[in-house]
Design a protein around this motif. Structure first.
Motif, PDB file in Angstrom:
ATOM      1  N   GLN A   1     -42.389  30.493  -4.867  1.00 48.52           N
ATOM      2  CA  GLN A   1     -42.949  30.115  -6.167  1.00 48.52           C
ATOM      3  C   GLN A   1     -41.917  29.373  -7.005  1.00 48.52           C
ATOM      4  O   GLN A   1     -42.229  28.342  -7.626  1.00 48.52           O
ATOM      5  CB  GLN A   1     -43.438  31.354  -6.925  1.00 48.52           C
ATOM      6  CG  GLN A   1     -44.165  31.033  -8.226  1.00 48.52           C
ATOM      7  CD  GLN A   1     -45.498  30.351  -8.016  1.00 48.52           C
ATOM      8  OE1 GLN A   1     -46.406  30.908  -7.395  1.00 48.52           O
ATOM      9  NE2 GLN A   1     -45.643  29.128  -8.521  1.00 48.52           N
TER      10      GLN A   1
ATOM     11  N   TYR B   1     -41.466  25.821  -5.722  1.00 49.90           N
ATOM     12  CA  TYR B   1     -42.546  24.920  -6.128  1.00 49.90           C
ATOM     13  C   TYR B   1     -42.471  24.599  -7.616  1.00 49.90           C
ATOM     14  O   TYR B   1     -42.654  23.442  -8.017  1.00 49.90           O
ATOM     15  CB  TYR B   1     -43.896  25.549  -5.794  1.00 49.90           C
ATOM     16  CG  TYR B   1     -45.060  24.674  -6.187  1.00 49.90           C
ATOM     17  CD1 TYR B   1     -45.350  23.512  -5.477  1.00 49.90           C
ATOM     18  CD2 TYR B   1     -45.863  24.987  -7.283  1.00 49.90           C
ATOM     19  CE1 TYR B   1     -46.410  22.692  -5.837  1.00 49.90           C
ATOM     20  CE2 TYR B   1     -46.927  24.175  -7.652  1.00 49.90           C
ATOM     21  CZ  TYR B   1     -47.196  23.033  -6.923  1.00 49.90           C
ATOM     22  OH  TYR B   1     -48.231  22.218  -7.290  1.00 49.90           O
ATOM     23  N   ASN B   2     -42.192  25.605  -8.426  1.00 50.07           N
ATOM     24  CA  ASN B   2     -42.122  25.389  -9.877  1.00 50.07           C
ATOM     25  C   ASN B   2     -41.063  24.361 -10.252  1.00 50.07           C
ATOM     26  O   ASN B   2     -41.213  23.638 -11.237  1.00 50.07           O
ATOM     27  CB  ASN B   2     -41.821  26.705 -10.599  1.00 50.07           C
ATOM     28  CG  ASN B   2     -42.979  27.683 -10.556  1.00 50.07           C
ATOM     29  OD1 ASN B   2     -44.102  27.310 -10.223  1.00 50.07           O
ATOM     30  ND2 ASN B   2     -42.708  28.932 -10.873  1.00 50.07           N
TER      31      ASN B   2
ATOM     32  N   ILE C   1     -49.601  28.654  -2.724  1.00 52.46           N
ATOM     33  CA  ILE C   1     -49.061  28.299  -4.044  1.00 52.46           C
ATOM     34  C   ILE C   1     -49.419  26.862  -4.400  1.00 52.46           C
ATOM     35  O   ILE C   1     -49.868  26.568  -5.511  1.00 52.46           O
ATOM     36  CB  ILE C   1     -47.530  28.496  -4.056  1.00 52.46           C
ATOM     37  CG1 ILE C   1     -47.188  29.992  -3.982  1.00 52.46           C
ATOM     38  CG2 ILE C   1     -46.897  27.860  -5.302  1.00 52.46           C
ATOM     39  CD1 ILE C   1     -45.725  30.278  -3.701  1.00 52.46           C
TER      40      ILE C   1
ATOM     41  N   ASP D   1     -52.613  25.441  -7.346  1.00 53.03           N
ATOM     42  CA  ASP D   1     -52.104  24.846  -8.592  1.00 53.03           C
ATOM     43  C   ASP D   1     -53.104  23.799  -9.082  1.00 53.03           C
ATOM     44  O   ASP D   1     -53.035  22.626  -8.709  1.00 53.03           O
ATOM     45  CB  ASP D   1     -50.732  24.220  -8.352  1.00 53.03           C
ATOM     46  CG  ASP D   1     -50.200  23.521  -9.594  1.00 53.03           C
ATOM     47  OD1 ASP D   1     -50.743  23.787 -10.701  1.00 53.03           O
ATOM     48  OD2 ASP D   1     -49.262  22.710  -9.468  1.00 53.03           O
TER      49      ASP D   1
END
Length: 243
Positions: free
Chosen positions: A70, A73-74, A120, A124
């Motif tokens: 996570q 990806y963020n 994930i 989004d």
């Protein structure tokens, strides 16, 4: 990262021979490439050798470190238009049967890590860029065979996941493809006794990934398409006689 690029592709497991060929071909199509792998030095060397430093970014990504996905990806500066999951791990079936550590690593890399990061990415809803997700699977996952069923089971699970993900994302007009691949002349197959007549080169396979269309299942090479169809429809009694 050059934020003015019209489109970018995220390649997970980008240190494989096929993934590196994908990088070259995506760059030729004027994509900006975010190449993610555990071995970032190898990718940096690759970028330097091929004069791609201005056309790609190298990031650390470990498919088995689920808790880091996570955050990974963020922190992407730009969310991807295309995602390619190319990470893979293989151990001999006899070893996999007797040493669960190898089996666990195959499960984590080939399936669990893929589901972790792709869930994930797929959920989004703020990423309006996403157009396509491509996963690299294997002919080994088409039917269980005694020579490679442990590895094959991880690829079968990944293929099934991608088939459902394709349905999930269809309403958002996001394509999902699975490459069902046979023998490739790559690091993962070094030392294996393979039929030279059937071996494909990494750049050949990469073309099918980079130019993926609307079909879900993509089997590079007509010889492997025939083998795929035979495996898919062969009666269980005959599959049991295969190596």
């Amino acid at each position: 990262m050059n934020q003015n690029r019209d489109k970018n592709v995220l390649i997970l497991g980008a240190n494989s021979d096929v993934a590196k060929e994908c990088i070259k071909q995506y760059v030729k199509k004027e994509f900006y490439v975010v190449a993610a792998s555990r071995n970032i030095q190898s990718l940096k060397n690759f970028a330097e050798e091929n004069k791609l430093e201005e056309k790609m970014t190298v990031l650390y990504f470990d498919s088995m470190e689920f808790e880091s996905h996570q955050k990974f990806y963020n922190e992407l500066v730009i969310k991807p238009h295309i995602v390619v999951y190319a990470a893979g791990f293989l151990v001999d079936n006899e070893r996999a049967l007797r040493e669960f550590k190898g089996t666990q690593q195959m499960m984590a890399t080939n399936y669990m890590g893929a589901v972790s990061i792709l869930n994930i990415i797929a959920t989004d809803l703020s990423n309006k860029n996403l157009e396509r997700i491509v996963g690299l699977s294997s002919l080994s996952g088409v039917r269980g065979r005694k020579s490679n069923f442990v590895y094959g089971s991880t690829k079968a699970a990944f293929t099934t996941y991608l088939a459902g993900l394709r349905q999930e994302l269809a309403v958002r007009n996001i394509k999902v493809n699975v490459l069902v691949i046979g023998y490739i002349r790559t690091k993962i197959n070094e030392g294996l006794q393979l039929n030279e007549f059937l071996i494909m080169e990494p750049d050949y396979v990469a073309k099918f990934i980079v130019n993926a269309g609307s079909s879900f299942t993509i089997v590079p090479n007509f010889k492997w398409k025939i083998i795929y169809l035979i495996l898919k429809f062969l009666p269980d009694s005959l599959v049991a006689k295969l190596p």
